[in-house]
Design a protein around this motif. Structure first.
Motif, PDB file in Angstrom:
ATOM      1  N   GLY A   1      -8.371  15.264  14.045  1.00  0.00           N
ATOM      2  CA  GLY A   1      -8.301  15.913  12.741  1.00  0.00           C
ATOM      3  C   GLY A   1      -8.642  17.385  12.750  1.00  0.00           C
ATOM      4  N   GLY A   2      -8.578  18.003  13.914  1.00  0.00           N
ATOM      5  CA  GLY A   2      -8.943  19.412  14.017  1.00  0.00           C
ATOM      6  C   GLY A   2      -7.803  20.332  13.614  1.00  0.00           C
ATOM      7  N   PRO A   3      -8.043  21.640  13.685  1.00  0.00           N
ATOM      8  CA  PRO A   3      -7.001  22.602  13.326  1.00  0.00           C
ATOM      9  C   PRO A   3      -5.841  22.567  14.326  1.00  0.00           C
ATOM     10  N   ALA A   4      -4.679  23.014  13.888  1.00  0.00           N
ATOM     11  CA  ALA A   4      -3.574  23.258  14.812  1.00  0.00           C
ATOM     12  C   ALA A   4      -3.918  24.504  15.630  1.00  0.00           C
ATOM     13  N   VAL A   5      -3.562  24.498  16.907  1.00  0.00           N
ATOM     14  CA  VAL A   5      -3.958  25.579  17.812  1.00  0.00           C
ATOM     15  C   VAL A   5      -2.722  26.281  18.379  1.00  0.00           C
ATOM     16  N   VAL A   6      -2.673  27.605  18.214  1.00  0.00           N
ATOM     17  CA  VAL A   6      -1.612  28.415  18.803  1.00  0.00           C
ATOM     18  C   VAL A   6      -2.174  29.065  20.066  1.00  0.00           C
TER      19      VAL A   6
ATOM     20  N   SER B   1       0.842  -1.201   0.000  1.00  0.00           N
ATOM     21  CA  SER B   1       0.000   0.000   0.000  1.00  0.00           C
ATOM     22  C   SER B   1       0.872   1.243   0.000  1.00  0.00           C
ATOM     23  N   ARG B   2       0.403   2.246  -0.709  1.00  0.00           N
ATOM     24  CA  ARG B   2       1.148   3.505  -0.745  1.00  0.00           C
ATOM     25  C   ARG B   2       0.824   4.342   0.487  1.00  0.00           C
ATOM     26  N   PRO B   3       1.820   5.031   1.015  1.00  0.00           N
ATOM     27  CA  PRO B   3       1.513   5.915   2.143  1.00  0.00           C
ATOM     28  C   PRO B   3       0.570   7.026   1.710  1.00  0.00           C
ATOM     29  N   ALA B   4      -0.275   7.426   2.630  1.00  0.00           N
ATOM     30  CA  ALA B   4      -1.234   8.487   2.310  1.00  0.00           C
ATOM     31  C   ALA B   4      -0.486   9.766   1.949  1.00  0.00           C
ATOM     32  N   ALA B   5      -0.986  10.454   0.948  1.00  0.00           N
ATOM     33  CA  ALA B   5      -0.371  11.729   0.551  1.00  0.00           C
ATOM     34  C   ALA B   5      -0.593  12.767   1.648  1.00  0.00           C
ATOM     35  N   PRO B   6       0.408  13.597   1.904  1.00  0.00           N
ATOM     36  CA  PRO B   6       0.223  14.628   2.928  1.00  0.00           C
ATOM     37  C   PRO B   6      -0.878  15.603   2.528  1.00  0.00           C
ATOM     38  N   GLN B   7      -1.566  16.095   3.528  1.00  0.00           N
ATOM     39  CA  GLN B   7      -2.644  17.047   3.268  1.00  0.00           C
ATOM     40  C   GLN B   7      -2.032  18.381   2.868  1.00  0.00           C
ATOM     41  N   GLU B   8      -2.386  18.896   1.705  1.00  0.00           N
ATOM     42  CA  GLU B   8      -1.699  20.073   1.173  1.00  0.00           C
ATOM     43  C   GLU B   8      -2.120  21.370   1.843  1.00  0.00           C
ATOM     44  N   VAL B   9      -3.386  21.477   2.265  1.00  0.00           N
ATOM     45  CA  VAL B   9      -3.861  22.685   2.934  1.00  0.00           C
ATOM     46  C   VAL B   9      -4.152  22.339   4.389  1.00  0.00           C
ATOM     47  N   ARG B  10      -3.597  23.104   5.291  1.00  0.00           N
ATOM     48  CA  ARG B  10      -3.841  22.876   6.719  1.00  0.00           C
ATOM     49  C   ARG B  10      -4.421  24.144   7.340  1.00  0.00           C
ATOM     50  N   VAL B  11      -5.150  23.947   8.423  1.00  0.00           N
ATOM     51  CA  VAL B  11      -5.827  25.058   9.098  1.00  0.00           C
ATOM     52  C   VAL B  11      -5.218  25.265  10.479  1.00  0.00           C
ATOM     53  N   VAL B  12      -5.017  26.518  10.829  1.00  0.00           N
ATOM     54  CA  VAL B  12      -4.499  26.915  12.139  1.00  0.00           C
ATOM     55  C   VAL B  12      -5.511  27.855  12.774  1.00  0.00           C
ATOM     56  N   THR B  13      -5.683  27.751  14.078  1.00  0.00           N
ATOM     57  CA  THR B  13      -6.504  28.716  14.800  1.00  0.00           C
ATOM     58  C   THR B  13      -5.804  29.049  16.110  1.00  0.00           C
ATOM     59  N   ASP B  14      -6.485  29.710  17.012  1.00  0.00           N
ATOM     60  CA  ASP B  14      -5.879  30.035  18.300  1.00  0.00           C
ATOM     61  C   ASP B  14      -6.744  29.505  19.438  1.00  0.00           C
ATOM     62  N   SER B  15      -6.209  29.576  20.645  1.00  0.00           N
ATOM     63  CA  SER B  15      -6.841  28.916  21.785  1.00  0.00           C
ATOM     64  C   SER B  15      -8.160  29.543  22.213  1.00  0.00           C
ATOM     65  N   THR B  16      -8.486  30.735  21.727  1.00  0.00           N
ATOM     66  CA  THR B  16      -9.785  31.324  22.076  1.00  0.00           C
ATOM     67  C   THR B  16     -10.934  30.646  21.344  1.00  0.00           C
ATOM     68  N   ALA B  17     -10.616  29.691  20.444  1.00  0.00           N
ATOM     69  CA  ALA B  17     -11.660  28.960  19.717  1.00  0.00           C
ATOM     70  C   ALA B  17     -12.382  27.952  20.599  1.00  0.00           C
ATOM     71  N   CYS B  18     -11.858  27.706  21.818  1.00  0.00           N
ATOM     72  CA  CYS B  18     -12.521  26.804  22.776  1.00  0.00           C
ATOM     73  C   CYS B  18     -12.752  25.417  22.190  1.00  0.00           C
ATOM     74  N   LEU B  19     -11.793  24.907  21.444  1.00  0.00           N
ATOM     75  CA  LEU B  19     -11.942  23.594  20.838  1.00  0.00           C
ATOM     76  C   LEU B  19     -11.769  22.490  21.880  1.00  0.00           C
ATOM     77  N   PRO B  20     -12.538  21.404  21.757  1.00  0.00           N
ATOM     78  CA  PRO B  20     -12.320  20.258  22.657  1.00  0.00           C
ATOM     79  C   PRO B  20     -10.893  19.747  22.513  1.00  0.00           C
ATOM     80  N   ALA B  21     -10.301  19.335  23.627  1.00  0.00           N
ATOM     81  CA  ALA B  21      -8.897  18.915  23.612  1.00  0.00           C
ATOM     82  C   ALA B  21      -8.681  17.649  22.801  1.00  0.00           C
ATOM     83  N   ASP B  22      -9.695  16.796  22.710  1.00  0.00           N
ATOM     84  CA  ASP B  22      -9.530  15.508  22.041  1.00  0.00           C
ATOM     85  C   ASP B  22     -10.121  15.498  20.635  1.00  0.00           C
ATOM     86  N   LEU B  23     -10.171  16.657  19.994  1.00  0.00           N
ATOM     87  CA  LEU B  23     -10.798  16.768  18.679  1.00  0.00           C
ATOM     88  C   LEU B  23      -9.913  16.123  17.617  1.00  0.00           C
TER      89      LEU B  23
END
Length: 294
Positions: A32-37, A8-30
């Motif tokens: 595939g979620g955005p990267a958080v600064v 099997s071929r390794p999965a291709a890297p995701q070309e577009v990634r999303v970043v947000t910041d900690s005021t987004a109140c994202l669940p800690a165990d999300l």
């Protein structure tokens, strides 16, 4: 005859990634979620990274005890480090979605880092915050994971953020006034009349919407407003936030679910946002994911 299985071929890297910041109140165990600064919280001489070094619950206790607490946006280098890390994972472009620029310089710091990045980075001012930002960033991340280009991912974030309705009730306007997030006359009005102010985040700024006499009346009004927002949405997503008011938040979420049948997330308000609204704050955020398909 046995057939040889192709490796099997390794999965291709995701070309577009999303970043947000900690005021987004994202669940800690999300997954595939955005990267958080993280933004920073300053208590005396101590500096904490929001979301990892100090919890909203602990911060609510400190503010309630009268500790002098301030907040700070991340420096551009914090974003640059995150962008470099995503590039090493195979990202070719980044959409960086952040707290309203009218409330914080965070999106400006992201923009400074974006201008110096070897990657294409688009910094997006969500003109909202808390779960309004979180829902937008999550929708953008799902769009990116489905293979959309950076332009479509950024547009998806803007689209969902633009539907966000955020209303909250605070025990006092003093914290907002002290932090410069609300005008002095508006803060004085709420204090002098001895009421519980209902506020909304409208086009990135905090406005005094209504006034009620008690906490119970404030929760009732949030319920009414949120139910209306849910009814008007095609595909609503709903969150209840609190700052040191867990039991009241759970009760409000339960009543809102019963009333609308919508799933309701309950999460503490970001520590940084909590410092500016004060202990006892209760908030509801509703956004509309619409009919979008990736």
């Amino acid at each position: 005859m046995r057939t040889r299985r192709r490796p099997s071929r390794p999965a291709a890297p995701q070309e577009v990634r999303v970043v947000t910041d900690s005021t987004a109140c994202l669940p800690a165990d999300l997954p595939g979620g955005p990267a958080v600064v993280p933004l920073r919280v300053l208590v005396g001489d101590d500096v904490y990274a929001e979301g990892s070094d100090i919890t909203p619950e602990r911060l609510a206790e400190l503010v309630a005890d009268g500790e002098r607490v301030t907040t700070s946006q991340p420096p551009p280098e914090a974003f640059a480090t995150t962008y470099r890390g995503l590039a090493e994972q195979g990202a070719r472009s980044i959409v960086s979605v952040h707290l309203s620029g009218a409330l914080s310089g965070t999106v400006g710091a992201a923009g400074t880092a974006a201008a110096r990045s070897p990657l294409q980075v688009r910094a997006v001012d969500s003109r909202t915050g808390a779960a309004g930002l979180g829902f937008a960033a999550r929708a953008a991340a799902e769009c990116a994971a489905a293979g959309a280009d950076a332009e479509h991912v950024a547009q998806r974030a803007i689209e969902v953020a633009g539907t966000a309705q955020a209303v909250f009730v605070v025990d006092t306007l003093e914290h907002l006034r002290r932090g410069g997030r609300l005008s002095g006359p508006a803060a004085a009005l709420g204090t002098v009349l001895g009421v519980k102010p209902i506020l909304r985040l409208s086009d990135g700024v905090v406005e005094l919407a209504q006034r009620v006499r008690t906490r119970a009346a404030g929760a009732e009004r949030l319920l009414e407003l949120a139910a209306g927002y849910v009814a008007a949405a095609r595909r609503p997503v709903v969150a209840v936030h609190h700052f040191g008011a867990h039991d009241r938040a759970q009760a409000l979420a339960g009543r809102l679910h019963t009333r609308t049948r919508a799933d309701v997330e309950v999460t503490p308000l970001s520590a940084v946002l909590g410092v500016h609204v004060g202990p006892g704050t209760l908030a509801v955020v509703v956004a509309d994911l619409g009919d979008h398909t990736h």
